[in-house]
Design a protein around this motif. Sequence first.
Motif, mmCIF file in Angstrom:
data_model
loop_
_atom_site.group_PDB
_atom_site.id
_atom_site.type_symbol
_atom_site.label_atom_id
_atom_site.label_comp_id
_atom_site.label_asym_id
_atom_site.label_seq_id
_atom_site.Cartn_x
_atom_site.Cartn_y
_atom_site.Cartn_z
ATOM 1 N N LEU A 241 -5.417 -6.155 -7.290
ATOM 2 C CA LEU A 241 -5.055 -5.694 -5.953
ATOM 3 C C LEU A 241 -3.573 -5.842 -5.623
ATOM 4 O O LEU A 241 -3.163 -5.477 -4.525
ATOM 5 C CB LEU A 241 -5.859 -6.468 -4.896
ATOM 6 N N HIS A 242 -2.772 -6.375 -6.554
ATOM 7 C CA HIS A 242 -1.384 -6.685 -6.239
ATOM 8 C C HIS A 242 -0.658 -5.490 -5.636
ATOM 9 O O HIS A 242 0.044 -5.611 -4.623
ATOM 10 C CB HIS A 242 -0.655 -7.161 -7.497
ATOM 11 N N ALA A 243 -0.823 -4.326 -6.237
ATOM 12 C CA ALA A 243 -0.132 -3.139 -5.734
ATOM 13 C C ALA A 243 -0.760 -2.631 -4.439
ATOM 14 O O ALA A 243 -0.073 -2.055 -3.592
ATOM 15 C CB ALA A 243 -0.158 -2.036 -6.790
ATOM 16 N N ALA A 244 -2.072 -2.867 -4.284
ATOM 17 C CA ALA A 244 -2.769 -2.324 -3.116
ATOM 18 C C ALA A 244 -2.655 -3.223 -1.893
ATOM 19 O O ALA A 244 -2.882 -2.759 -0.769
ATOM 20 C CB ALA A 244 -4.246 -2.107 -3.451
ATOM 21 N N LEU A 245 -2.316 -4.505 -2.086
ATOM 22 C CA LEU A 245 -2.284 -5.430 -0.959
ATOM 23 C C LEU A 245 -1.327 -4.968 0.133
ATOM 24 O O LEU A 245 -1.612 -5.088 1.329
ATOM 25 C CB LEU A 245 -1.891 -6.829 -1.442
ATOM 26 N N SER A 246 -0.182 -4.427 -0.274
ATOM 27 C CA SER A 246 0.802 -3.994 0.710
ATOM 28 C C SER A 246 0.318 -2.794 1.515
ATOM 29 O O SER A 246 0.867 -2.492 2.577
ATOM 30 C CB SER A 246 2.125 -3.642 0.013
ATOM 31 N N ARG A 247 -0.722 -2.108 1.025
ATOM 32 C CA ARG A 247 -1.238 -0.938 1.737
ATOM 33 C C ARG A 247 -2.346 -1.307 2.727
ATOM 34 O O ARG A 247 -2.710 -0.473 3.570
ATOM 35 C CB ARG A 247 -1.774 0.092 0.739
ATOM 36 N N LEU A 248 -2.878 -2.532 2.634
ATOM 37 C CA LEU A 248 -3.945 -2.940 3.552
ATOM 38 C C LEU A 248 -3.335 -3.436 4.862
ATOM 39 O O LEU A 248 -3.472 -4.594 5.247
ATOM 40 C CB LEU A 248 -4.801 -4.022 2.899
ATOM 41 N N TYR A 303 -5.314 5.443 4.917
ATOM 42 C CA TYR A 303 -4.852 6.674 5.573
ATOM 43 C C TYR A 303 -3.453 6.478 6.159
ATOM 44 O O TYR A 303 -2.595 7.364 6.055
ATOM 45 C CB TYR A 303 -5.834 7.070 6.673
ATOM 46 N N ALA A 304 -3.227 5.317 6.783
ATOM 47 C CA ALA A 304 -1.932 5.056 7.407
ATOM 48 C C ALA A 304 -0.806 4.972 6.390
ATOM 49 O O ALA A 304 0.353 5.262 6.708
ATOM 50 C CB ALA A 304 -1.995 3.767 8.226
ATOM 51 N N THR A 305 -1.125 4.560 5.150
ATOM 52 C CA THR A 305 -0.096 4.397 4.112
ATOM 53 C C THR A 305 -0.217 5.463 3.034
ATOM 54 O O THR A 305 0.245 5.272 1.912
ATOM 55 C CB THR A 305 -0.205 3.001 3.474
ATOM 56 N N ARG A 306 -0.845 6.591 3.365
ATOM 57 C CA ARG A 306 -1.130 7.624 2.358
ATOM 58 C C ARG A 306 0.137 8.211 1.750
ATOM 59 O O ARG A 306 0.135 8.671 0.611
ATOM 60 C CB ARG A 306 -1.970 8.748 2.965
ATOM 61 N N ASN A 307 1.238 8.192 2.505
ATOM 62 C CA ASN A 307 2.484 8.777 1.998
ATOM 63 C C ASN A 307 3.419 7.740 1.395
ATOM 64 O O ASN A 307 4.523 8.072 0.982
ATOM 65 C CB ASN A 307 3.222 9.505 3.133
ATOM 66 N N LYS A 308 2.973 6.477 1.367
ATOM 67 C CA LYS A 308 3.874 5.404 0.932
ATOM 68 C C LYS A 308 4.301 5.562 -0.510
ATOM 69 O O LYS A 308 5.472 5.398 -0.855
ATOM 70 C CB LYS A 308 3.187 4.051 1.124
ATOM 71 N N GLN A 309 3.349 5.886 -1.389
ATOM 72 C CA GLN A 309 3.686 6.001 -2.805
ATOM 73 C C GLN A 309 4.352 7.326 -3.133
ATOM 74 O O GLN A 309 4.887 7.514 -4.211
ATOM 75 C CB GLN A 309 2.418 5.844 -3.649
#
Length: 322
Positions: A241-248, A303-309
Amino acid sequence: MWGGTIAVVLALVVLDFVLTRRPHEVSMREAVGWTTFYIALPVAFGVFLWVNSGGTAATEYFTGYLLEKSLSVDNLFVFMLLLSAFAVPKVLAQRVLLYGIVGALVLRGVFIALGAAALATLDWAFLLFGAILLLTAVKLLADAAGGYEAEVDISTMRSVRVLRRFWPVTDDYRGTKLTVVEKGKRALTPLALVVAAVMATDLVFAVDSVPAVYGVTGDPFLVFATNAFALLGLRALYFVLHAALSRLVHLAYGLATILAFIGVKLVLHWAHGVWSGVPTIPTAASLVVIVVVLATVTLTSLYATRNKQQEPTEPEVEASTS
């Protein structure tokens, strides 16, 4: 059941220490494999409970496990900040997490015993636990509204200041060693400082976690089992989850909602013992609420971070403009 479960937990902890005796950077394949194992194990244990102890015990166990697992993801976010603040080499990250898990297991065991004693002797213990969870929920909401700290100032941490006051600290990491001898004097390594910081956060999380699961089940064995199985898989889950944690980004709101719900459940349980007409919240309803809240905040976060990557980094932007 107690003896067998504790034996399994100790065996898995020893196995983790053996596997991390040679530091290495954890690959995604390795992390996913161990995460799958540490999810399958508690699920199999829940099925075992269902067959041998009935649906009520199994439902309480699965609800408590899901609650503890969701709270442990918040733990991982703090661990991620600490490992970044201490500049922990990637090859040592799994050893730091392992120390943190062992410390959390010990602290949870102490708090579980204290909680069981309080519930057995104090009529208002449920009210106290409910108040703790409600206050924690308010704090989580306040932190979420203000935003999590992107950086951790390790110089202000009490555990770090205490250690540096009594022992010298080396300038660099020395593998998995917590202490070394330099110029005839015992000195701590930065690894010892980060382990102390992680265990200090374990103490804070234990204060919230144990009352929360006691809001689901009053059986100390189930409380221990849910905590143990939720914590054992944290090391592998961190790397998944390391990469995904910042998106939660909405996780704190979800956890605050869950803790507030469990807090109200505990207060109602106490009130029901005083006034029989007060309704109580069944465990099955708690399970539904936890699942719905976690699914909702996960979907809204993604959804809120869908454009982050998709956003280009600064060098890419400069290259494209030039």
